[in-house]
Design a protein around this motif. Sequence first.
Motif, PDB file in Angstrom:
ATOM      1  N   VAL A   1       0.891  -1.385  -0.158  1.00  0.00           N
ATOM      2  CA  VAL A   1       0.135  -0.123  -0.162  1.00  0.00           C
ATOM      3  C   VAL A   1       0.685   1.001  -0.307  1.00  0.00           C
ATOM      4  CG1 VAL A   1      -1.840   1.250   1.194  1.00  0.00           C
ATOM      5  CG2 VAL A   1      -2.147  -1.009   1.025  1.00  0.00           C
ATOM      6  N   GLU A   2       1.822   1.308   0.631  1.00  0.00           N
ATOM      7  CA  GLU A   2       2.936   2.650   1.044  1.00  0.00           C
ATOM      8  C   GLU A   2       2.791   3.053  -0.484  1.00  0.00           C
ATOM      9  OE1 GLU A   2       5.566   2.070   3.998  1.00  0.00           O
ATOM     10  OE2 GLU A   2       3.863   1.760   5.322  1.00  0.00           O
ATOM     11  N   GLU A   3       3.597   1.995  -0.999  1.00  0.00           N
ATOM     12  CA  GLU A   3       4.334   1.745  -2.310  1.00  0.00           C
ATOM     13  C   GLU A   3       3.594   2.849  -3.303  1.00  0.00           C
ATOM     14  OE1 GLU A   3       6.630  -0.690  -5.761  1.00  0.00           O
ATOM     15  OE2 GLU A   3       6.222  -1.484  -4.018  1.00  0.00           O
ATOM     16  N   ARG A   4       2.246   2.094  -3.424  1.00  0.00           N
ATOM     17  CA  ARG A   4       1.569   2.669  -4.232  1.00  0.00           C
ATOM     18  C   ARG A   4       0.413   3.646  -4.171  1.00  0.00           C
ATOM     19  NH1 ARG A   4       2.533  -2.364  -4.492  1.00  0.00           N
ATOM     20  NH2 ARG A   4       3.294  -3.144  -6.334  1.00  0.00           N
ATOM     21  N   THR A   5       1.130   4.577  -3.107  1.00  0.00           N
ATOM     22  CA  THR A   5       0.431   6.127  -2.458  1.00  0.00           C
ATOM     23  C   THR A   5       1.643   6.402  -2.574  1.00  0.00           C
ATOM     24  OG1 THR A   5       0.294   5.233   0.061  1.00  0.00           O
ATOM     25  CG2 THR A   5      -0.865   4.535  -1.834  1.00  0.00           C
ATOM     26  N   ASN A   6       2.247   6.713  -2.736  1.00  0.00           N
ATOM     27  CA  ASN A   6       3.706   7.604  -2.548  1.00  0.00           C
ATOM     28  C   ASN A   6       3.887   7.643  -1.355  1.00  0.00           C
ATOM     29  OD1 ASN A   6       5.735   9.556  -2.875  1.00  0.00           O
ATOM     30  ND2 ASN A   6       4.315  11.062  -3.188  1.00  0.00           N
ATOM     31  N   ASP A   7       4.271   6.567  -0.660  1.00  0.00           N
ATOM     32  CA  ASP A   7       4.285   6.285   0.687  1.00  0.00           C
ATOM     33  C   ASP A   7       3.465   7.409   1.677  1.00  0.00           C
ATOM     34  OD1 ASP A   7       6.480   5.138   0.873  1.00  0.00           O
ATOM     35  OD2 ASP A   7       7.792   6.549   0.242  1.00  0.00           O
ATOM     36  N   ARG A   8       2.442   7.935   1.149  1.00  0.00           N
ATOM     37  CA  ARG A   8       1.462   8.989   2.313  1.00  0.00           C
ATOM     38  C   ARG A   8       0.049   7.734   3.039  1.00  0.00           C
ATOM     39  NH1 ARG A   8       3.507  13.058   2.466  1.00  0.00           N
ATOM     40  NH2 ARG A   8       3.460  14.534   0.897  1.00  0.00           N
ATOM     41  N   ILE A   9      -0.027   7.025   2.221  1.00  0.00           N
ATOM     42  CA  ILE A   9      -0.576   5.984   3.332  1.00  0.00           C
ATOM     43  C   ILE A   9       0.290   5.172   3.841  1.00  0.00           C
ATOM     44  CG2 ILE A   9      -2.847   4.137   3.685  1.00  0.00           C
ATOM     45  CD1 ILE A   9      -3.408   7.453   2.512  1.00  0.00           C
ATOM     46  N   GLU A  10       0.644   4.987   5.679  1.00  0.00           N
ATOM     47  CA  GLU A  10       0.937   4.355   6.339  1.00  0.00           C
ATOM     48  C   GLU A  10       0.997   3.269   6.882  1.00  0.00           C
ATOM     49  OE1 GLU A  10       3.698   6.128   7.723  1.00  0.00           O
ATOM     50  OE2 GLU A  10       5.228   7.106   5.685  1.00  0.00           O
ATOM     51  N   ASP A  11       1.271   2.000   7.428  1.00  0.00           N
ATOM     52  CA  ASP A  11       0.231   1.365   7.927  1.00  0.00           C
ATOM     53  C   ASP A  11      -1.505   0.788   7.859  1.00  0.00           C
ATOM     54  OD1 ASP A  11       2.788   0.685   9.506  1.00  0.00           O
ATOM     55  OD2 ASP A  11       2.876   2.422  10.756  1.00  0.00           O
ATOM     56  N   LEU A  12      -1.931   0.433   6.837  1.00  0.00           N
ATOM     57  CA  LEU A  12      -3.174   0.901   6.766  1.00  0.00           C
ATOM     58  C   LEU A  12      -3.701   0.171   8.216  1.00  0.00           C
ATOM     59  CD1 LEU A  12      -5.724   1.254   5.002  1.00  0.00           C
ATOM     60  CD2 LEU A  12      -5.201  -0.886   3.554  1.00  0.00           C
ATOM     61  N   LEU A  13      -2.993  -1.107   7.962  1.00  0.00           N
ATOM     62  CA  LEU A  13      -3.132  -2.344   8.573  1.00  0.00           C
ATOM     63  C   LEU A  13      -2.711  -2.482   9.978  1.00  0.00           C
ATOM     64  CD1 LEU A  13      -3.577  -5.561   5.591  1.00  0.00           C
ATOM     65  CD2 LEU A  13      -5.713  -4.391   6.982  1.00  0.00           C
ATOM     66  N   PRO A  14      -3.539  -1.801  11.362  1.00  0.00           N
ATOM     67  CA  PRO A  14      -2.847  -2.106  12.828  1.00  0.00           C
ATOM     68  C   PRO A  14      -3.000  -3.156  13.144  1.00  0.00           C
ATOM     69  CG  PRO A  14      -5.429  -0.731  12.178  1.00  0.00           C
ATOM     70  CD  PRO A  14      -4.844  -1.636  10.644  1.00  0.00           C
ATOM     71  N   GLU A  15      -1.552  -2.779  13.949  1.00  0.00           N
ATOM     72  CA  GLU A  15      -1.267  -4.665  14.585  1.00  0.00           C
ATOM     73  C   GLU A  15      -2.645  -4.900  15.249  1.00  0.00           C
ATOM     74  OE1 GLU A  15       1.766  -4.229  17.773  1.00  0.00           O
ATOM     75  OE2 GLU A  15       3.257  -3.062  16.516  1.00  0.00           O
ATOM     76  N   GLY A  16      -2.375  -6.595  15.314  1.00  0.00           N
ATOM     77  CA  GLY A  16      -3.727  -7.024  15.477  1.00  0.00           C
ATOM     78  C   GLY A  16      -4.997  -7.198  14.639  1.00  0.00           C
ATOM     79  N   SER A  17      -5.057  -6.388  13.293  1.00  0.00           N
ATOM     80  CA  SER A  17      -6.253  -6.126  12.483  1.00  0.00           C
ATOM     81  C   SER A  17      -6.041  -7.472  11.771  1.00  0.00           C
ATOM     82  CB  SER A  17      -6.354  -5.251  11.664  1.00  0.00           C
ATOM     83  OG  SER A  17      -5.088  -5.559  10.170  1.00  0.00           O
ATOM     84  N   ILE A  18      -4.728  -8.539  11.377  1.00  0.00           N
ATOM     85  CA  ILE A  18      -4.678 -10.033  10.480  1.00  0.00           C
ATOM     86  C   ILE A  18      -4.270 -10.700  11.830  1.00  0.00           C
ATOM     87  CG2 ILE A  18      -3.433 -11.016   9.021  1.00  0.00           C
ATOM     88  CD1 ILE A  18      -4.945  -8.549   7.806  1.00  0.00           C
TER      89      ILE A  18
END
Length: 471
Positions: free
Chosen positions: A227-244
């Motif tokens: 996700v970070e790579e495809r949003t120019n690092d603007r979206i970081e840690d989309l999935l927080p710890e514990g979400s998976i």
Amino acid sequence: MSADRRTVLALAGALLAGAAGCASTTDPDDTNGTNDEPSDDDPFDGYETPDFPQIEPTTDIDLETGLLAEQVRGNVDFALELLAQLRDGDPEANLFFSPYSVSVALAMTYAGARGETATEMADALRYELAGEDLHVAFGALEGEFERRNVDGEEVDSGYPGDEEDGDADEDALGFQLSSANATWADEGYPFDDEFLDLLEVYYEAGDHLVDFSGSPEEARQEINEWVEERTNDRIEDLLPEGSIDSLTRLVLTNAVYFLAAWEYDFDPADTEPEPFTSLDGSETDVELMHQREELPYAEIDGHQLVELPYANGDTSMVVVLPADGEFETFEESFDVDRLATMLEETSSPEVDLALPKFGIESTFSLVEVMQDLGMERSFTGDADFGGMTDGDTNDLYIAEIIHQSFLEVDEEGTEAAAATAVVINETAAPEPSERVEMTVDRPFLFYIRDRPTETPLFVGRVVNGETLQDD
């Protein structure tokens, strides 16, 4: 706008399709969507169907202009409904999101839904097209956006220092609307090949095999890096710890990135601090940009709308400024019909515009929001995602929908990014007229749209001046 933002215009990923259409209770297995003739006076019904490229492999489905118009109208309807639901969660906050991203991620999920689960999803997401028609439309819009996307194209910023021959300087913004999808499947789980093939054909959602069962944290980090790579690092840690966790079987992701220069840029020399009145009545000095241009503009009962085109000619930002003291009343009644009426009334006077520089970052869990919109079974043990699996296995449900977004608006243009992840677990569970003025110094609404298809890419509201700009 910093120099590094001006130079990152070559992200990977296929262009994403538009969002959903009007509500329908048709079964997703039925490929014959219903359609009413579009209204002659509805601006969302009037655009011409683009010359969509052929997507292979696919069935030969003729998507009528009227059918696509209904899809577009539902797309706008869903965007405004989602805005209303998110607003109710924190009425005093600025917010920003991409209905485009949410709808695409859930359309991929919908491809595997059956029965009442599919019906609820179609209603909540305002889908008009059914079965393969829906996915053909998404893929067709994908091809249309890809055709118009000029990766890394530079435009003349118009600032002092630009070359006299009109060539863009090295700091000029370009245009990019890039989007990508991915399927993250638990290795060894019996997913149906036809389901995965559909996601690849229409959404170019590359199939990634990961070990959710044995190494969920490693899989989470891999998804976040994608996700970070495809949003120019603007979206970081989309999935927080514990979400998976070890019960996760499938994650469907969408990431979208937008960067565009204004067609008529704002001169930074004209930007100055001026008071902005927040929804609670407090005043905060914010940086207001100024320009005077002939722009699409409408005013109805004191409510103002202006459309700011981007330099690529196909996208724009629409800003809606309710009458002073009437923001809450206006916002409560703001729907697709009212927006259509305002867009119909636009003319092209010379607009003396003052608009804040602003930035917004938002993160949402959309489970409760989508439940409130009527999508209930998907999150329970009664969910039917039998179209995803091979054989009699049907024990999947949506555990989480996470959406994160980023926006920055300044004198040169707009940068925006968003990502959505659907986490699916196994149950344990006319001519210019007179000059007008529009000073956006109080709460306002806005959205960024693709004009030829009327697809709303991003939507937001600004009601709090104190958090509007960085110190």
